[in-house]
Design a protein around this motif. Structure first.
Motif, mmCIF file in Angstrom:
data_model
loop_
_atom_site.group_PDB
_atom_site.id
_atom_site.type_symbol
_atom_site.label_atom_id
_atom_site.label_comp_id
_atom_site.label_asym_id
_atom_site.label_seq_id
_atom_site.Cartn_x
_atom_site.Cartn_y
_atom_site.Cartn_z
ATOM 1 N N ARG A 64 0.843 -1.203 0.000
ATOM 2 C CA ARG A 64 0.000 0.000 0.000
ATOM 3 C C ARG A 64 0.876 1.249 0.000
ATOM 4 O O ARG A 64 1.760 1.394 0.836
ATOM 5 N N GLY A 65 0.621 2.127 -0.922
ATOM 6 C CA GLY A 65 1.400 3.363 -0.989
ATOM 7 C C GLY A 65 2.726 3.161 -1.680
ATOM 8 O O GLY A 65 3.350 4.114 -2.114
ATOM 9 N N ARG A 74 0.928 10.541 13.899
ATOM 10 C CA ARG A 74 1.259 11.581 12.917
ATOM 11 C C ARG A 74 0.024 12.235 12.310
ATOM 12 O O ARG A 74 0.071 13.384 11.906
ATOM 13 N N HIS A 75 -1.075 11.488 12.196
ATOM 14 C CA HIS A 75 -2.230 12.060 11.495
ATOM 15 C C HIS A 75 -3.390 12.412 12.420
ATOM 16 O O HIS A 75 -4.031 13.430 12.243
ATOM 17 N N SER A 99 -3.697 5.093 5.794
ATOM 18 C CA SER A 99 -3.555 3.641 5.752
ATOM 19 C C SER A 99 -3.191 3.193 4.334
ATOM 20 O O SER A 99 -2.371 2.294 4.146
ATOM 21 N N ALA A 100 -3.795 3.849 3.336
ATOM 22 C CA ALA A 100 -3.491 3.517 1.940
ATOM 23 C C ALA A 100 -2.068 3.919 1.564
ATOM 24 O O ALA A 100 -1.517 3.436 0.585
ATOM 25 N N LYS A 101 -1.471 4.821 2.371
ATOM 26 C CA LYS A 101 -0.075 5.192 2.139
ATOM 27 C C LYS A 101 0.869 4.129 2.683
ATOM 28 O O LYS A 101 2.070 4.191 2.445
ATOM 29 N N GLY A 102 0.315 3.203 3.470
ATOM 30 C CA GLY A 102 1.142 2.151 4.033
ATOM 31 C C GLY A 102 1.598 2.425 5.452
ATOM 32 O O GLY A 102 2.466 1.729 5.976
ATOM 33 N N LEU A 147 8.614 6.794 3.644
ATOM 34 C CA LEU A 147 8.205 5.457 4.064
ATOM 35 C C LEU A 147 8.634 4.386 3.063
ATOM 36 O O LEU A 147 9.164 3.345 3.430
ATOM 37 N N HIS A 148 8.398 4.654 1.765
ATOM 38 C CA HIS A 148 8.584 3.589 0.775
ATOM 39 C C HIS A 148 9.894 3.690 -0.001
ATOM 40 O O HIS A 148 10.372 2.699 -0.526
ATOM 41 N N ILE A 159 0.391 12.283 -3.981
ATOM 42 C CA ILE A 159 0.604 11.339 -2.878
ATOM 43 C C ILE A 159 0.583 9.912 -3.427
ATOM 44 O O ILE A 159 1.438 9.089 -3.105
ATOM 45 N N GLN A 210 2.418 15.739 3.597
ATOM 46 C CA GLN A 210 1.576 14.579 3.283
ATOM 47 C C GLN A 210 2.118 13.817 2.078
ATOM 48 O O GLN A 210 1.917 12.610 1.970
ATOM 49 N N ILE A 211 2.795 14.524 1.185
ATOM 50 C CA ILE A 211 3.399 13.846 0.036
ATOM 51 C C ILE A 211 4.745 13.234 0.440
ATOM 52 O O ILE A 211 5.033 12.074 0.153
ATOM 53 N N GLU A 234 5.878 12.245 3.192
ATOM 54 C CA GLU A 234 5.728 11.100 4.080
ATOM 55 C C GLU A 234 5.806 9.768 3.320
ATOM 56 O O GLU A 234 6.419 8.813 3.794
ATOM 57 N N VAL A 235 5.179 9.733 2.148
ATOM 58 C CA VAL A 235 5.157 8.491 1.364
ATOM 59 C C VAL A 235 6.561 8.151 0.856
ATOM 60 O O VAL A 235 6.979 6.993 0.899
#
Lengths: 341, 313
Positions: free
Chosen positions: A95-96, B224-225, B212-215, A126-127, A174, A119-120, A122-123
């Motif tokens: 996910r993400g 954080r949210h 959650s969809a961001k993982g 994470l990934h 995002i 918010q962008i 962050e992804v």
């Protein structure tokens, strides 16, 4: 039975069912659905509200509301990995990461208390394992990629300071931040103005071409389907009613439900003030799987067997990946295409 | 934003002026004649003449407006008059007692914040599990027990039986632990529910699904949210609880023999020492107004929508 699936498919869903158990009820919003998406391809999933199209896409990713017990069966193969039964930590990495998601209403889907840039970024942190600074730089690049005006300033803004179209662009940024192989877009244009809708669809097509991302587009807007998708799956009451290439399904719909949907579209040729055409009746209330065809009560061509036996999804039998239909009546007679062939 | 802060400051000043009027009016309209009391302290069965003399001495025979003006002028310069009972200047007495009350209330608030976040997250991280139930029970107990009872329990359990902390005094950190817990438990209980319910509501909003969809893991989404979204609500509730704690000090200070402002206030009330009561009230009201000002500014900093209003205004 199904449109031919090749091993090169990015997403291969077969005989996939979802059972939901809440405190009060047991539901089966998705019942034995099969389809596939090739890399870089766009599949549209069309259906009314409550047809199960959102659950179909979100349940395999573990994106279900808490307090609901979700039971998945069948198979969802994504990039060679079986998603059904995959534990949550492994699903989180997908996910993400390899699968990005775009939601219907960007106002509520974005966090009102956090800056767009955060918010962008962050992804990416994470990934892609980026540092804070790298991720912020990537967020800026992404805002440019989604053609946001004044991207530097947007990074520091909050969602309520942006217009609906800009918010959806931020949402898309995002979703593509980790360069996913698949984008799931859940009614990405429904909450937007018509003029903005076209821009967002144009952007999605452009990004798809540049990043070679496959898109599963959940929608009930046939105009959107026609403008972006290569194939379309029509869902009714948790099952696929019709599945095939867009031109075939939209121009020569075979399932009575699809025909009704397309006939219900208002046309510019309609006389002003002409009555709004709709499908008579209402979709069945979700519950236990029906023994017969779920559309039978609303179907103008219903025959005896419809209420007793569930019609399997069956291809046209012609060469190539033609439209497959789940209808006793249609499948009992030679299709038009075959007749002409 | 600075415009908004300026407006809040102006409002605070207006409120403060009104508060001084209220303080003054309360004491003026209080039953009993101060001059009589003082004259009788000097000579039992004081004559009318002696009372008149005292009135003149204290300026009580002057018009109310003048008395208010001279009192306000004095208060602005730290001169809050003289205690009728002891004859000591009230200003220096307050100055020496204020740090004790501040330590009590600020420390208690810190304890309340710590405990409320611990309990709130305990519930939100594992909803419906044992931790959630424990946090709920502690919140219920904390909210339903009066502080004099809590204080007595703590003194008995932790100080008398276990000997962990001294029962009174202001010597060192350990002597403050029990007062902080006593004054902070009720606010902690209320605030823990604010955290728990606020986080639960935030987690049910669509942006939590996006996260959650961001993982992100559930824990990461909570911190954080969800957390930034409950900040304005929390600060607001904290302000209300802070006000209640100032009042709570009236109970807690005598319980632990703390010589703070609330203790002075209590003595003033008991001895009808109106000048002291007036001065203490002024301190309390000022602290309420400052607290509200801080809450307003704090909310402005944590709510992006409020923050940008000033820029557009």
């Amino acid at each position: 039975m199904m449109a031919p699936e090749t091993s090169s498919d990015l997403l291969q869903v077969s005989h996939f069912s979802v059972d939901l158990y809440t405190a009060r009820a047991a539901l089966r919003p998705v019942d034995g659905v099969s389809y596939s998406v090739a890399p870089g391809e766009t599949l549209a999933i069309v259906g009314e509200s409550g047809s199960g199209k959102t659950v179909l896409n979100f349940a395999p990713l573990g994106l279900m509301p808490t307090g609901v017990v979700t039971d998945l069966s069948g198979s969802v193969l994504f990039d060679g990995q079986q998603l059904v039964g995959l534990p949550e930590p492994a699903l989180r990495r997908i996910r993400g990461g390899k699968i990005g998601t775009i939601f219907q209403d960007p106002m509520s889907a974005l966090n009102p208390a956090l800056r767009i840039g955060r918010q962008i970024a962050e992804v990416a942190e994470l990934h892609l394992g980026m540092t804070h600074a790298q991720a912020e730089a990537r967020a800026l690049d992404l805002l440019k990629l989604v053609r946001m005006s004044d991207p530097q300033a947007r990074l520091r803004q909050y969602p309520h300071e942006l217009s609906g179209g800009l918010r959806q662009r931020a949402m898309i940024a995002i979703a593509i931040a980790a360069e996913p192989r698949l984008l799931i877009a859940d009614e990405p244009t429904t909450a937007l103005d018509v003029t903005v809708q076209a821009q967002i669809i144009g952007l999605l097509k452009d990004l798809q071409r540049r990043l070679n991302t496959a898109i599963v587009l959940i929608t009930h807007d046939m105009g959107v389907v026609a403008s972006i998708a290569a194939r379309v799956a029509v869902m009714y009451a948790g099952r696929l009613a019709e599945y095939g290439p867009v031109e075939q399904v939209l121009l020569t719909p075979r399932h009575p439900y699809t025909r009704g949907l397309i006939a219900a579209l208002p046309s510019v040729d309609d006389a002003p003030g002409s009555p709004f055409r709709g499908l008579p009746g209402t979709p069945p209330v979700l519950g236990a799987p029906l023994p017969g065809c779920a559309f039978a009560p609303r179907c103008p061509q219903v025959i005896d067997i419809c209420a007793r036996q569930y019609p399997p999804l069956r291809g046209s039998g012609g060469p190539g990946p033609g439209a497959a239909v789940a209808c006793h009546v249609v499948n009992a007679r030679p299709s038009k295409e075959q007749a002409h062939a | 934003m600075s415009t908004l802060i300026a407006i809040r400051l102006r409002n605070a000043v207006v409120l403060l002026v009104l508060a001084t009027m209220l303080c003054f009016a309360l004491v003026v309209s209080a039953p009993g004649n101060v001059a009589v009391l003082i004259a009788e302290l000097r000579t039992p069965k004081a004559s009318f003449e002696q009372i008149r003399l005292v009135e003149e001495e204290l300026g009580l025979n002057q018009p109310l407006v003048l008395r208010y003006a001279s009192w306000l002028n004095g208060a602005l310069h730290g001169n809050l008059g003289v205690s009728y009972k002891t004859g000591d200047a009230i200003g220096p007495a307050l100055a020496s007692r204020l740090p004790i009350t501040l330590t009590l209330v600020v420390g208690g608030a810190a304890f309340a914040m710590l405990l409320s976040f611990a309990l709130g997250f305990l519930g939100a991280l594992w909803p419906g599990r044992l931790g959630d139930a424990v946090s709920r029970v502690i919140a219920l107990l904390g909210a339903s027990m009066p502080s004099f009872f809590v204080g007595a329990l703590l003194i008995y359990g932790l100080a008398v039986e276990l000997g962990l902390f001294p029962t009174f005094g202001t010597a060192g950190l350990s002597s403050w632990v029990l007062p902080w817990m006593t004054i902070g438990l009720l606010p902690a209980a209320v605030l823990s529910r604010v955290v728990r319910v606020g986080l639960e509501e935030a987690m049910a909003r669509p942006f939590a699904l996006t996260a959650s969809a961001k993982g992100l893991s559930r824990r990461a989404i909570l911190f954080r949210h969800a957390l930034p979204n409950i900040a304005p609500t929390y600060i607001n509730a904290l302000g209300a609880q802070g006000g209640a704690m100032v009042v709570g000090a009236v109970v807690v200070e005598p319980l632990f023999a703390l010589k703070g402002v609330a203790d002075l206030f209590l003595q003033g009330v008991l001895f009808r020492d109106f000048m002291v009561v007036q001065a203490c009230l002024l301190v309390f009201l000022t602290s309420f107004i400052l607290l509200n000002l801080m809450v307003d500014i704090g909310m402005m900093f944590t709510d992006p929508k409020l923050r940008r209003q000033g820029a557009n205004a």
